[in-house]
Write a protein that holds these residues in place. Sequence first.
Motif, mmCIF file in Angstrom:
data_model
loop_
_atom_site.group_PDB
_atom_site.id
_atom_site.type_symbol
_atom_site.label_atom_id
_atom_site.label_comp_id
_atom_site.label_asym_id
_atom_site.label_seq_id
_atom_site.Cartn_x
_atom_site.Cartn_y
_atom_site.Cartn_z
ATOM 1 N N THR A 3 -0.759 41.390 -2.890
ATOM 2 C CA THR A 3 -0.584 42.833 -3.188
ATOM 3 C C THR A 3 -1.470 43.444 -1.945
ATOM 4 O O THR A 3 -2.428 42.947 -1.261
ATOM 5 C CB THR A 3 -1.652 43.136 -4.497
ATOM 6 O OG1 THR A 3 -0.689 42.560 -5.588
ATOM 7 C CG2 THR A 3 -1.839 44.375 -4.688
ATOM 8 N N THR B 223 1.664 47.848 -3.117
ATOM 9 C CA THR B 223 2.863 47.115 -3.363
ATOM 10 C C THR B 223 2.501 45.724 -3.507
ATOM 11 O O THR B 223 1.480 45.227 -2.975
ATOM 12 C CB THR B 223 3.620 47.437 -1.917
ATOM 13 O OG1 THR B 223 3.486 48.660 -1.521
ATOM 14 C CG2 THR B 223 5.027 46.739 -2.002
ATOM 15 N N THR B 224 3.325 45.041 -4.199
ATOM 16 C CA THR B 224 3.049 43.678 -4.842
ATOM 17 C C THR B 224 4.421 42.886 -4.166
ATOM 18 O O THR B 224 5.492 43.384 -4.572
ATOM 19 C CB THR B 224 2.742 43.619 -6.057
ATOM 20 O OG1 THR B 224 1.571 44.087 -6.355
ATOM 21 C CG2 THR B 224 2.665 42.103 -6.379
ATOM 22 N N TYR B 225 4.150 41.518 -3.572
ATOM 23 C CA TYR B 225 5.284 40.890 -3.111
ATOM 24 C C TYR B 225 5.276 39.660 -3.727
ATOM 25 O O TYR B 225 3.992 39.142 -3.816
ATOM 26 C CB TYR B 225 5.206 40.562 -1.403
ATOM 27 C CG TYR B 225 5.068 42.105 -0.668
ATOM 28 C CD1 TYR B 225 6.329 42.550 -0.423
ATOM 29 C CD2 TYR B 225 3.711 42.643 -0.347
ATOM 30 C CE1 TYR B 225 6.125 43.842 0.481
ATOM 31 C CE2 TYR B 225 3.844 43.867 0.220
ATOM 32 C CZ TYR B 225 5.008 44.490 0.543
ATOM 33 O OH TYR B 225 4.986 45.882 1.261
ATOM 34 N N GLU C 87 9.502 48.081 -12.628
ATOM 35 C CA GLU C 87 8.697 49.270 -12.563
ATOM 36 C C GLU C 87 8.515 49.593 -13.901
ATOM 37 O O GLU C 87 7.472 50.119 -14.230
ATOM 38 C CB GLU C 87 9.310 50.359 -11.756
ATOM 39 C CG GLU C 87 9.543 49.825 -10.096
ATOM 40 C CD GLU C 87 8.018 49.418 -9.619
ATOM 41 O OE1 GLU C 87 7.012 49.620 -10.267
ATOM 42 O OE2 GLU C 87 8.081 48.685 -8.548
ATOM 43 N N SER D 203 -2.098 54.023 -2.749
ATOM 44 C CA SER D 203 -0.699 53.387 -2.773
ATOM 45 C C SER D 203 -0.942 51.636 -2.941
ATOM 46 O O SER D 203 -1.892 51.291 -2.499
ATOM 47 C CB SER D 203 0.271 53.674 -1.810
ATOM 48 O OG SER D 203 0.055 53.069 -0.696
ATOM 49 N N GLU E 223 -0.074 47.029 -10.158
ATOM 50 C CA GLU E 223 0.493 46.032 -9.125
ATOM 51 C C GLU E 223 0.291 44.689 -9.605
ATOM 52 O O GLU E 223 1.003 43.811 -9.809
ATOM 53 C CB GLU E 223 -0.279 46.068 -7.913
ATOM 54 C CG GLU E 223 -0.049 47.437 -7.164
ATOM 55 C CD GLU E 223 1.445 47.616 -6.821
ATOM 56 O OE1 GLU E 223 2.200 46.662 -6.851
ATOM 57 O OE2 GLU E 223 1.887 48.756 -7.008
#
Length: 311
Positions: free
Chosen positions: A108, A100-102, A148, A98, A130
């Motif tokens: 990431t 996730t990018t912030y 997304e 998995s 990402e």
Amino acid sequence: MILSNMFTPSRREVLALGAGALGSIRLTAADSQTFQITSGESTIEVAFTPDEFDLSPPAILGWISIAARAVSAYYGRFPVARVSVRVRAAPDRAGVVSGTTYGEGPRTVITVGRHCTQRQLDSDWTITHEFLHLGFPNMPRQHHWIEEGIAVYAEPIARAQIGTVTVEQVWGDMIRDMHQGQPGPGDRGLDGTHTWGRTYWGGAIFCLLADIRIRERTSNRAGLQHALRGVLAAGGTIEHDWSIDDALAAGDAAVKVPVLAGLYAEMKDTPIVIDLEELWKKLGVQGANGRMIFQNDAPLAAIREAITKPL
Ligand SMILES: [Zn+2]
């Protein structure tokens, strides 16, 4: 093995990573657990513990470098000056798990199975997805579908543009998966229903329709990719909170047709079912017995070809 503890890319390894496939990307090891990848003007700082993976550090860094190259090909440059990437290990797992990018950082976090193989890295889409998030502004929660949708829609296209997936695979996957974004019973417009299908694939349907409409309105001279490059050129990276109206306006301004704002007005509050079968026919894509057939005399065949063509 010593290499896993004390990795310093040798000249030969850097050359092997840099030859052809990676273009201008260079990497250097800062210490045994942090690495720097240079992509054009941008720096990707990668941190992981080599002992936690079966794969060698050059394999993991090569995988990230190729994703950086795909995303740079799509946006015209790597979208942010600096990003940090933390590669976490999932014990007892294989494959890429998995990501996730912030916006803060930006950074990431990506989880990779301890037993991930080179083959699994080669077919991975997660890290490209990402990095695509870096090139669009941060949105309020009700508009996450656009963030997304862009990442889902552009990821295979970006990879096709650097030749790491085939055009057949891009369209085959769209035909297989896009229907998951259609509104179901009781669903609202894109701003009102936040299920997985509506967020990821509903957003991707929006992007596909936008791409086609921009190309129809510009005699196929520009598409969504040009619009998104315009958003980025206006400063719209994940580091900044923008309204969706401002982001779409920047995209529309770049291609000089107000397609994004118009499509958003149609789809934000109203659950619109798209006739995807009809759309695939017009684009001239057809899946049969596990392979793709392209009809080059279909009405939107030229648009379909332009969508995956490198810019
Ligand atoms: Zn995402």
